[in-house]
Design an enzyme around this catalytic site. Structure first.
Site, short mmCIF file in Angstrom:
data_model
loop_
_atom_site.label_atom_id
_atom_site.label_comp_id
_atom_site.label_asym_id
_atom_site.label_seq_id
_atom_site.Cartn_x
_atom_site.Cartn_y
_atom_site.Cartn_z
N CYS B 85 0.84 -1.20 0.00
CA CYS B 85 0.00 0.00 0.00
C CYS B 85 0.87 1.25 0.00
O CYS B 85 1.51 1.55 -1.01
CB CYS B 85 -0.97 -0.07 1.17
SG CYS B 85 -2.34 1.07 1.06
N HIS B 194 -3.56 -5.63 1.35
CA HIS B 194 -2.86 -5.85 2.61
C HIS B 194 -2.84 -7.32 3.04
O HIS B 194 -3.74 -7.76 3.78
CB HIS B 194 -3.53 -5.03 3.71
CG HIS B 194 -3.33 -3.57 3.60
ND1 HIS B 194 -2.42 -2.88 4.37
CD2 HIS B 194 -3.92 -2.65 2.79
CE1 HIS B 194 -2.47 -1.59 4.04
NE2 HIS B 194 -3.37 -1.42 3.09
N GLU B 196 -1.05 -8.57 5.29
CA GLU B 196 -0.82 -8.67 6.74
C GLU B 196 -2.13 -8.64 7.53
O GLU B 196 -2.14 -8.94 8.72
CB GLU B 196 0.12 -7.56 7.23
CG GLU B 196 -0.47 -6.17 7.38
CD GLU B 196 -0.62 -5.43 6.05
OE1 GLU B 196 -0.56 -6.07 5.00
OE2 GLU B 196 -0.80 -4.19 6.09
#
Lengths: 752, 223, 86
Positions: B85, B194, B196
């Site tokens: 990002c 994302h 994560e």
């Protein structure tokens, strides 16, 4: 020269001005007048609501207070959740600025409540928002909606705080006066709790964060206590602050490091009334004395006068009391984050708040008189004469769908109505993932946040403020707001332990509006005492009106519950076919104030649904037991929109349909099909139970005397052609595609 | 294995990236923007967020942070770098990856559970996926539209340097539905969504993102 | 102090959603005869001396920091005429 001082322009009454003369024994200086005017404003001093708000403290028993580490009066309630962890949470309003400048008004609303939580020594971990706008079709509503949602989203997202829940409502009474209520929750270890006292003569007063400018001057005193004329914003200077979330993000990080380093003796955020508030409150709460050199305040605008500096509401500023030995360490941490920090004064033993400007004393007041001993008004209030007529105007006379065909059409209209349609257009603009601890967020009905990754201990939060019920009966409406939030939290399996509230009402100078506020407070205090869940803090926002038209009295109630294991919560919709669907609770013949009455008939009259706190408590404890034992697949609290809304959303959640029959329940409860579908009786939930667990599930409910009825089965290929659908006997079959189109189309249609 | 996660002022998903590294079995090393030192890590993650408030342009200021001198040097020397990002934005501003990220075409911030297809597994960060794997991980940004001129886009396609593409509709106006790209060696990867936030059951739409991190921890002969 | 003004615009071939939104708003507000809009940035930078070297320095800064050459063009770098006191 005895020129008249401009107290009226600052929002003070003649009586308040004379009181200041009495306190000081002389005329106040201009900066002193400025301080009193902002600190004695309704927003800061709660002068019209204090006499009633006392009930929250009075009705909190010692037992209720046992989990509290800090209660009302401190910035935000701090609650023990076990294992040495505590959470702090609070809701606050930022209504008037959000009409003038929706984006900044909403953004700075988020900023303000986050700083409140930070000032308790906590790391902010999540936010929620309760938003009320005008009529969805009104040409001005889109302006406000776009701005407010973008404002909340951009500020919270940029701070790295997930938005885990909230609500959105539309009603013409909010047209010129939207409501933006924001809640923030923070996490801390017991030993890290910070208090806002300035103790210890010689300790330093440090102002840190953004520089002070001319924004928001008079925001609390002048703007917050004015109703907007029907022509538009007030003629006085618009007092909307401009926020910088990046500045607040680095402020958060530096504060968390400051707390960990133990270099902060006391701390307060600068919110409404800026420096006036921070200095007077810190001084009043401590040994009683403080000296500040105002010329040391770092300025964005060098032309500001002392009075303007004291009234400025520039954002992203905090004030700390620091022991001299800790100053270097303090400045090293703020320097690391490029946060400007300046020593502007010191704590003294004089019992006076003394502020100098280039050596000349411009303020010398007893700080308690500014911060706490403001005027207290017992405003006259009276039940409006129209109240009886409203109560008598029941929904009995409203026309009802005559047959299956009309019921089916009504179903689609309702699920697409402003009250019940999908809020994804709003919530998709909010980050729900950042920090990695969000176990549940919208479209779930309560936000669930993990606090301790080691044990999965966490909290559940729900924010509710149903204005229609409060318009019918403010006392009952406040209680219904509480139980609605309580029910949503209970459906996660959490044990409700604390309440925060945002009480939005009209002008306290209008007896009917004041009566509504008094009744709301009384109702909320009574129900919280009965439920043994204390109100730990909150906010009152008055003068929400456009001309003579007050908003619906809207108590936004936030309930926080504790979960030993956030993994125990289940979704609000079913994902597997073949599960049994149960309707838990009883439905009464009560349609007044319902979404059906309003959306189908523009009707608001009658008396709100009957309260039943014992039923709510036993429902919550039964569900908690079921969740703990893994007996259920999905739980959806039934509230606005009744069973119709609950069934629709439970199917749409994962795209799995259902086949439902309600004749038994209608007969058992003595109500017709329409009422079972759209009534908003309390203490009910929709539950999906795997076939293998049905007996254990019904045993748990029966043992507690909780009424329940098996009303259907989940089915991902209803109808004859295998397309997912919701099939309700007596209504017909609605494919999930058609249901989704209706549910999800409304907000994008209006707002793009 | 030590994997560095950089924190700039305004970084938000650094803690989450560090958690993902730990869950994958690695040692997350927090790297400070002002510290021109990689502390002996074997790979670096530039996380999501709003570094420097997105002032000027997303990532434009972060790109000049002291730590970035070391990151750029190490990347040119073959150290694996993942930009997520805002991290992707920084890699583009630093010219470690071609193209740029601009405002979403619909002009709103959007947080969605986004379906992606992994189109290149010959990278330091995706070799644990099957080629063509369809995964669901969160996408959340306001400036996520990948743009580059036609020559660059054609080259990326021809060289197989598109790492991931959006499925089920283009969420932000990215050219050719590109969600992530890599450098010619496959060691530097930029990804808009994302991973994560999809590593722990119950705290994300799936655990489909974990393989980005386990890939980095498994040294393989081929890239 | 003298000031240098730098103007940066998005490259013409890029979609400019903000410019498009402004154009639509102008039309809605009834400004007849307005067409496409492109939105860019203007920087005003104080310099110690208004020399050719200073200007050249600002041009380099414009290319390195103030603009992203992948998506933006520096359309002008000019010395602002100093304000004359009334």
């Amino acid at each position: 020269m005895t020129a008249e001082q401009p107290y009226a322009a600052l929002g003070l009454t003649r009586g308040e001005y004379e009181r200041i003369l009495g306190i000081l024994g002389r005329r106040p200086t201009t900066p002193e007048l400025a301080m009193y005017s902002v600190m004695w404003s309704e927003h800061c001093s709660y002068k019209s609501s204090k006499v009633h708000l006392r009930q929250f403290g009075e009705k909190t028993t010692e037992a209720m207070g046992s989990r509290l580490l800090a209660g009302i009066g401190e910035q935000a309630g701090v609650i023990d959740i076990g294992d040495g962890w505590a959470v702090t949470f609070k809701a606050e309003s930022h209504n008037h600025p959000s009409f003038l400048e929706p984006y900044q008004g909403a953004a700075t609303g988020v900023g303000g409540i986050v700083r409140d939580i930070l000032a308790m020594g906590a790391r902010p971990v999540a936010v929620m928002d309760s938003l009320r706008f005008g009529g969805i079709d009104h040409p001005d509503t889109a302006r406000v909606v776009h701005g407010v949602v973008a404002g909340v989203g951009s500020y919270a997202n940029c701070l790295g705080l997930p938005t885990i829940g909230g609500e959105v409502g539309f009603d013409p009474s909010y047209q010129g006066n939207p409501l933006v209520n924001v809640l923030c929750v923070g996490v801390l270890r017991h030993e890290d709790m910070q208090r806002a006292h300035a103790r210890g003569s010689g300790n330093l007063v440090v102002l840190f964060g953004s520089r002070t400018g001319g924004d928001g001057i008079g925001g609390v005193s002048v703007l917050a206590s004015e109703t907007f004329g029907s022509e538009g914003p007030p003629a006085k200077r618009p007092a909307v602050q401009v926020g910088d979330p990046f500045a607040e993000k680095v402020l958060i990080e530096s504060c968390v490091e400051l707390f960990a380093a133990g270099v902060v003796a006391a701390i307060q955020d600068l919110g409404g009334a800026g420096l006036s508030c921070a200095t007077s409150e810190l001084a009043a709460a401590g040994d009683g004395g403080m000296r500040v050199a105002l010329d040391r305040v770092p300025l964005r605008d060098p032309s500001l006068s002392p009075a303007e500096i004291l009234m400025s509401e520039s954002q992203e500023r905090m004030m700390a009391i620091v022991r001299p030995a800790d100053l270097d360490a303090f400045l090293a941490i703020t320097g690391r984050w490029d946060v400007e920090a300046t020593v502007i004064g010191e704590v003294t033993g004089t019992g006076r708040l003394q502020i100098t400007w280039h050596g000349e004393t411009v303020v010398d007041v007893p700080p308690r008189t500014v911060a706490h001993d403001g005027p207290v008004y017992d405003r006259p209030y009276a039940r409006p004469s129209a109240a009886d007529a409203i109560a008598a105007d029941t929904p009995a006379r409203l026309s009802r769908p005559a047959d299956e065909h009309e019921l089916r059409a009504m179903w689609l209209r309702l699920i697409a109505s402003p009250s019940l349609c999908s809020r994804a257009w709003v919530t998709d603009q909010y980050d729900r993932y950042v920090l990695g601890n969000t176990a549940a967020s919208r479209p779930e009905r309560a936000g669930v946040v993990r606090v301790d990754p080691a044990t999965a201990r966490g909290v559940a939060l729900a924010l509710r403020g149903p204005g229609r019920f409060t318009a019918l009966d403010p006392y009952m409406g406040a209680q219904l707001a509480f139980v609605e939030a309580f029910r949503a939290v209970g459906c996660t399996g959490a044990e409700p332990v604390a309440v925060t509230d945002c009480l939005n009402a009209g002008s306290p100078e209008e007896p009917g509006s004041m009566w509504a506020l008094a009744e709301v407070i009384r109702g909320l205090a009574d129900i919280c005492q009965a439920a043994a869940v204390p109100v730990t803090g909150g906010n009152v926002s008055l003068y929400n009106a456009t001309g003579d038209v007050s908003v619906l009295p809207t108590p936004t109630v936030g309930v926080l519950g504790v979960l030993d294991d956030v993994g125990l919560a289940v979704p609000s919709g079913w994902s597997a076919p073949g599960a049994a669907i149960y309707l838990v609770g009883v439905t009464r013949d009560e349609l007044a104030g319902s979404a059906w009455a309003w959306e189908e008939h523009a009707h608001l009259g009658g008396v709100p649904p009957l309260m039943d706190l014992p039923a709510e408590r036993v429902l919550a404890s039964a569900l908690r037991a079921c969740l703990r034992d893994g007996l259920v697949d999905a739980v959806r609290d039934i509230a606005e929109g009744g069973l119709l809304s609950a069934l629709s959303e439970a199917c749409l959640r994962f795209g799995v349909g259902a086949r439902v029959w309600l004749a038994e329940v209608c007969e058992r409860d003595g109500v017709d099909l329409l009422t079972v579908l759209v009534g908003e009786s309390v203490a009910r939930a929709l539950v999906a139970v795997p076939r293998s667990e049905e007996i254990r599930f019904t045993d748990v409910l029966s043992a507690r005397g909780v009424p329940h009825a098996r009303i259907g089965v989940t089915d991902d290929a209803g109808g004859t052609d295998g397309v997912p659908a919701l099939d309700v006997a007596g209504v017909g079959v609605i494919t999930l595609a058609e249901l989704a189109a209706a549910h999800q189309g409304t907000l994008p249609h209006h707002f793009g | 294995m030590r994997i560095g996660v950089v924190t700039f002022p305004g970084s938000l998903d650094d803690t989450d990236a560090a958690r993902a590294v730990t869950l994958a079995g690695g040692e997350a090393v927090r790297l400070w923007h002002a510290d021109a030192d990689l502390h002996g890590v074997a790979a670096v993650i530039l996380p999501g967020g709003f570094s420097y408030g997105d002032y000027l342009r997303c990532g434009a200021i972060a790109r000049f942070a002291p730590v970035m001198t070391e990151v750029i040097r190490a990347a040119r020397g073959g150290m694996p770098v993942l930009g997520i990002c805002n991290g992707f934005q920084i890699l583009c501003e630093a010219h470690l990856l071609p193209g740029a990220l601009v405002r979403n075409d619909h002009r709103r911030f959007a947080c969605l559970d986004q379906r992606l297809r992994i189109e290149r597994t010959a990278t330091a960060w995706t070799h644990s996926y099957e080629i063509g794997a369809e995964i669901t991980i969160p996408l959340k940004n306001g400036e996520g539209a990948y743009v580059a001129d036609e020559v660059t886009l054609d080259a990326l396609a021809a060289e197989g340097r598109v790492v991931a593409r959006y499925l089920g509709g283009n969420p932000n106006g990215s050219r050719r539905d590109i969600a992530g790209v890599c450098d010619p060696t496959g060691r530097i990867v930029g990804l808009m969504p994302h991973p994560e936030h999809a590593v722990e059951p119950g705290f994300g739409p799936s655990t489909d993102g974990l393989a980005f991190f386990t890939s980095a921890l498994r040294r393989t002969g081929s890239q | 102090m003298p000031r240098v003004v730098v103007e940066v615009m998005p490259k013409p071939e890029l979609l400019d959603p903000q410019g498009a939104a402004v154009a639509a708003a102008l039309a809605r507000l009834g400004y007849a005869g307005t067409g496409a809009v492109r939105q860019g940035k203007r920087f005003e930078i104080e310099v110690a001396d208004a020399t050719p070297q200073a200007l050249a320095g600002i041009r380099r800064a414009a290319a390195e920091l103030l603009s992203n050459p992948v998506i933006e063009d520096v359309v002008s770098v000019d010395l602002l005429p100093e304000r004359v006191a009334p």
